[in-house]
Design a protein around this motif. Structure first.
Motif, short mmCIF file in Angstrom:
data_model
loop_
_atom_site.label_atom_id
_atom_site.label_comp_id
_atom_site.label_asym_id
_atom_site.label_seq_id
_atom_site.Cartn_x
_atom_site.Cartn_y
_atom_site.Cartn_z
N ALA A 55 4.84 -4.12 9.63
CA ALA A 55 5.53 -3.04 10.35
C ALA A 55 7.03 -3.08 10.10
CB ALA A 55 5.24 -3.14 11.84
N LEU A 56 7.60 -4.27 9.89
CA LEU A 56 9.03 -4.38 9.67
C LEU A 56 9.42 -4.03 8.23
CD1 LEU A 56 9.78 -7.65 11.68
CD2 LEU A 56 10.44 -5.32 12.28
N PHE A 57 8.52 -4.28 7.29
CA PHE A 57 8.82 -4.02 5.89
C PHE A 57 8.59 -2.57 5.48
CE2 PHE A 57 9.91 -7.43 2.98
CZ PHE A 57 9.86 -8.55 3.80
N ILE A 58 7.52 -1.98 5.97
CA ILE A 58 7.05 -0.71 5.42
C ILE A 58 8.07 0.44 5.53
CG2 ILE A 58 5.36 1.14 5.77
CD1 ILE A 58 3.25 -1.02 6.14
N PRO A 59 8.72 0.67 6.69
CA PRO A 59 9.58 1.86 6.79
C PRO A 59 10.66 1.96 5.72
CG PRO A 59 9.20 0.91 8.95
CD PRO A 59 8.67 -0.06 7.96
N THR A 60 11.45 0.90 5.57
CA THR A 60 12.55 0.97 4.60
C THR A 60 12.05 0.87 3.16
OG1 THR A 60 12.91 -1.40 4.97
CG2 THR A 60 14.35 0.14 6.14
N SER A 61 10.95 0.15 2.93
CA SER A 61 10.44 0.04 1.56
C SER A 61 9.92 1.38 1.05
CB SER A 61 9.34 -1.03 1.48
OG SER A 61 8.21 -0.66 2.24
N VAL A 62 9.24 2.13 1.91
CA VAL A 62 8.74 3.44 1.51
C VAL A 62 9.90 4.40 1.23
CG1 VAL A 62 7.49 5.48 2.31
CG2 VAL A 62 6.54 3.20 2.69
N MET A 63 10.90 4.38 2.09
CA MET A 63 12.03 5.29 1.92
C MET A 63 12.80 5.04 0.63
SD MET A 63 13.68 5.84 5.73
CE MET A 63 13.94 4.08 6.03
N CYS A 64 12.83 3.79 0.18
CA CYS A 64 13.66 3.45 -0.98
C CYS A 64 12.89 3.42 -2.30
CB CYS A 64 14.33 2.09 -0.76
SG CYS A 64 15.52 2.08 0.60
N ALA A 65 11.56 3.56 -2.27
CA ALA A 65 10.76 3.46 -3.50
C ALA A 65 11.10 4.57 -4.49
CB ALA A 65 9.27 3.49 -3.15
N SER A 66 11.27 5.79 -4.01
CA SER A 66 11.56 6.90 -4.93
C SER A 66 12.92 6.73 -5.59
CB SER A 66 11.50 8.23 -4.18
OG SER A 66 12.42 8.25 -3.11
N ILE A 69 0.82 -1.22 0.00
CA ILE A 69 0.00 0.00 0.00
C ILE A 69 0.86 1.27 0.00
CG2 ILE A 69 -1.71 1.34 1.28
CD1 ILE A 69 -2.91 -1.31 2.24
N PRO A 70 1.70 1.51 1.00
CA PRO A 70 2.49 2.74 0.98
C PRO A 70 3.59 2.74 -0.07
CG PRO A 70 3.13 1.39 2.85
CD PRO A 70 1.93 0.74 2.25
N THR A 71 4.15 1.55 -0.36
CA THR A 71 5.22 1.47 -1.36
C THR A 71 4.72 1.87 -2.74
OG1 THR A 71 6.18 -0.36 -0.10
CG2 THR A 71 6.95 -0.06 -2.35
N SER A 72 3.57 1.35 -3.14
CA SER A 72 3.02 1.68 -4.44
C SER A 72 2.62 3.15 -4.53
CB SER A 72 1.79 0.79 -4.72
OG SER A 72 2.15 -0.55 -4.84
N PHE A 73 2.08 3.66 -3.44
CA PHE A 73 1.68 5.07 -3.43
C PHE A 73 2.88 5.98 -3.66
CE2 PHE A 73 0.70 9.05 -1.14
CZ PHE A 73 -0.44 9.42 -1.82
N ARG A 74 3.98 5.68 -2.96
CA ARG A 74 5.19 6.49 -3.10
C ARG A 74 5.76 6.38 -4.52
NH1 ARG A 74 9.17 7.93 0.74
NH2 ARG A 74 10.61 9.40 -0.25
N SER A 75 5.79 5.17 -5.04
CA SER A 75 6.31 4.95 -6.39
C SER A 75 5.44 5.65 -7.43
CB SER A 75 6.37 3.44 -6.68
OG SER A 75 6.79 3.21 -8.00
N PHE A 76 4.11 5.56 -7.27
CA PHE A 76 3.19 6.19 -8.21
C PHE A 76 3.38 7.70 -8.25
CE2 PHE A 76 -0.94 8.35 -8.72
CZ PHE A 76 -1.19 8.03 -10.05
N LEU A 77 3.51 8.32 -7.10
CA LEU A 77 3.68 9.77 -7.06
C LEU A 77 4.97 10.20 -7.75
CD1 LEU A 77 2.50 10.71 -3.44
CD2 LEU A 77 1.27 10.98 -5.61
N THR A 78 6.03 9.41 -7.57
CA THR A 78 7.31 9.75 -8.21
C THR A 78 7.19 9.67 -9.73
OG1 THR A 78 8.53 8.90 -6.30
CG2 THR A 78 9.76 9.17 -8.35
N HIS A 79 6.58 8.60 -10.23
CA HIS A 79 6.40 8.45 -11.67
C HIS A 79 5.45 9.52 -12.22
CE1 HIS A 79 8.64 4.80 -12.52
NE2 HIS A 79 8.08 4.20 -11.48
N LYS A 80 4.41 9.86 -11.46
CA LYS A 80 3.44 10.85 -11.92
C LYS A 80 4.09 12.23 -12.06
CE LYS A 80 -1.26 12.49 -10.98
NZ LYS A 80 -0.99 13.92 -10.96
#
Length: 282
Positions: free
Chosen positions: A238-249, A70-81
Motif C-alpha cells: 500500500a505504501l509503494f503502489i501509489p507513487t510507483s504507478v504515478m511515476c512509471a509513465s 502488478i500495477p507498475t508493470s501494467f502502467r509501464s506496458f501500456l505506455t510502451h505499447k
C-alpha cells in the motif's frame, strides 16, 4: 506506538517508502523492470526494523515486491505499447511458460533458505550488468530469435528466476532479447509486458507459500493479517503502489529519449549496484 514503533519512526519509514515507490515507478518505465531490484532491498531493511525473523524476511520482501509490481508493470506496458515498441508475438509465446515458471518458483520459496534468494539476486543481476556494460555486438546467440521450443524454455527460466528474485523479469527478458539482436528499446518495452506475466501469479503464489506461517511467529505484527497475507505484506504494498504507478509513465517516456548506449550503461550500473548490495548481506 503503532505496530510496536514510535510515531516519529513510523512517519519517517512511511515517507521513505513513498519516495522509494516513486523511484520504483521511474525505474519500471525506464528499464522495463517491475522495480523489484529496488523494492526488495528497501523492504528488507523495513522488515528488519519490524523484527521479522530472518527465516521468512526475504520471502516476505519478494512476495510483497511482486504485489507492488502488478500495477507498475501494467502502467509501464501500456505506455510502451502506445509508442508501438512492444513485440506482442514474443509475449504470446512466453505467456504460459513464464506463468508456469513463476508458480514453480513460488513452490520453491516455501522451502528454500534466505541465502538462496540472495545468491540468485547477485548472480543474475551481476551477469546482466557485465553484459550491458562490457558486452560487444559480437556477444550474440543468434541473428534472430530461436524457434518456439527454445523460447518457451527461456520463458520457464525467466519465470522461475523472477519469482525467486521478486522482480518483474525485465532484466532477464531484456538480456535474452538483446542477445538475439533485438533493439534495446524494443527489448525494454516488451519486458514491461513480461512484468505483468510474472507479478500476478507470483504474488498469488507467495500468498499461498506463506499461508499459515504467521502462526509460527504470533508476536511479529508485520506477518499477521490484515497487515499481511502469507508472504505478501499488504501495508508494504500500500505504501509503494501509489507513487510507483504515478511515476512509471515518466520513466517510460524518458527511456525513449535516451540513446541505445546510454540506456544500456544506465541499466548496467543500476544492476551492478544491486548485486553489490546483496553480496554484502550474504
Amino acid at each position: 506506538m503503532i505496530f510496536g514503533m514510535p510515531h516519529g519512526d513510523l512517519l519517517l519509514l512511511i515517507l521513505a517508502l513513498l519516495a522509494a515507490g516513486a523511484l520504483t515507478g521511474v525505474l519500471a518505465g525506464l528499464f522495463g523492470v517491475g522495480g523489484g531490484t529496488v523494492i526488495v532491498p528497501i523492504l528488507y531493511e523495513l522488515f528488519r526494523i519490524l523484527e521479522v525473523p530472518e527465516a521468512v524476511r526475504m520471502q516476505l520482501c519478494i512476495g510483497t515486491s511482486l504485489a507492488v509490481i502488478i500495477p507498475t508493470s501494467f502502467r509501464s506496458f501500456l505506455t510502451h505499447k502506445r509508442k508501438g515498441a512492444v513485440d506482442l508475438s514474443v509475449l504470446r509465446i512466453w505467456a504460459v511458460p513464464i506463468v508456469a515458471g513463476v508458480l514453480g518458483g513460488s513452490v520453491i520459496a516455501r522451502y528454500a533458505s534466505p541465502e538462496i534468494f540472495k545468491v540468485v539476486f547477485v548472480v543474475v543481476a551481476g551477469f546482466s550488468a557485465v553484459r550491458l556494460l562490457f558486452g560487444r555486438d559480437s556477444w550474440r546467440l543468434g541473428d534472430d530469435l530461436p524457434g518456439s521450443l527454445p523460447m518457451r524454455i527461456y520463458g520457464v527460466v525467466i519465470g522461475v528466476l523472477s519469482s525467486l528474485m521478486g522482480i518483474g523479469g525485465g532484466q532477464l527478458s531484456t538480456m535474452v532479447l538483446t542477445f538475439y539482436r533485438r533493439p534495446i528499446h524494443q527489448a525494454v518495452a516488451t519486458s514491461a509486458g513480461v512484468g505483468m506475466l510474472v507479478s500476478v501469479p507470483g504474488a498469488l503464489g507467495y500468498m499461498y507459500a506463506g499461508w499459515g506461517r504467521a502462526a509460527d511467529y504470533p508476536d511479529v505484527m508485520a506477518l499477521q493479517f490484515p497487515l499481511s497475507i502469507g508472504f505478501v505484506s499488504l501495508i508494504g504494498a500500500a505504501l509503494f503502489i501509489p507513487t510507483s504507478v504515478m511515476c512509471a509513465s515518466f520513466g517510460a517516456t524518458l527511456a525513449h529519449a535516451l540513446s541505445r548506449r546510454k540506456l544500456e550503461i544506465a541499466f548496467g550500473l543500476f544492476l551492478l549496484a544491486v548485486s553489490v548490495r546483496f553480496l554484502l548481506t550474504l
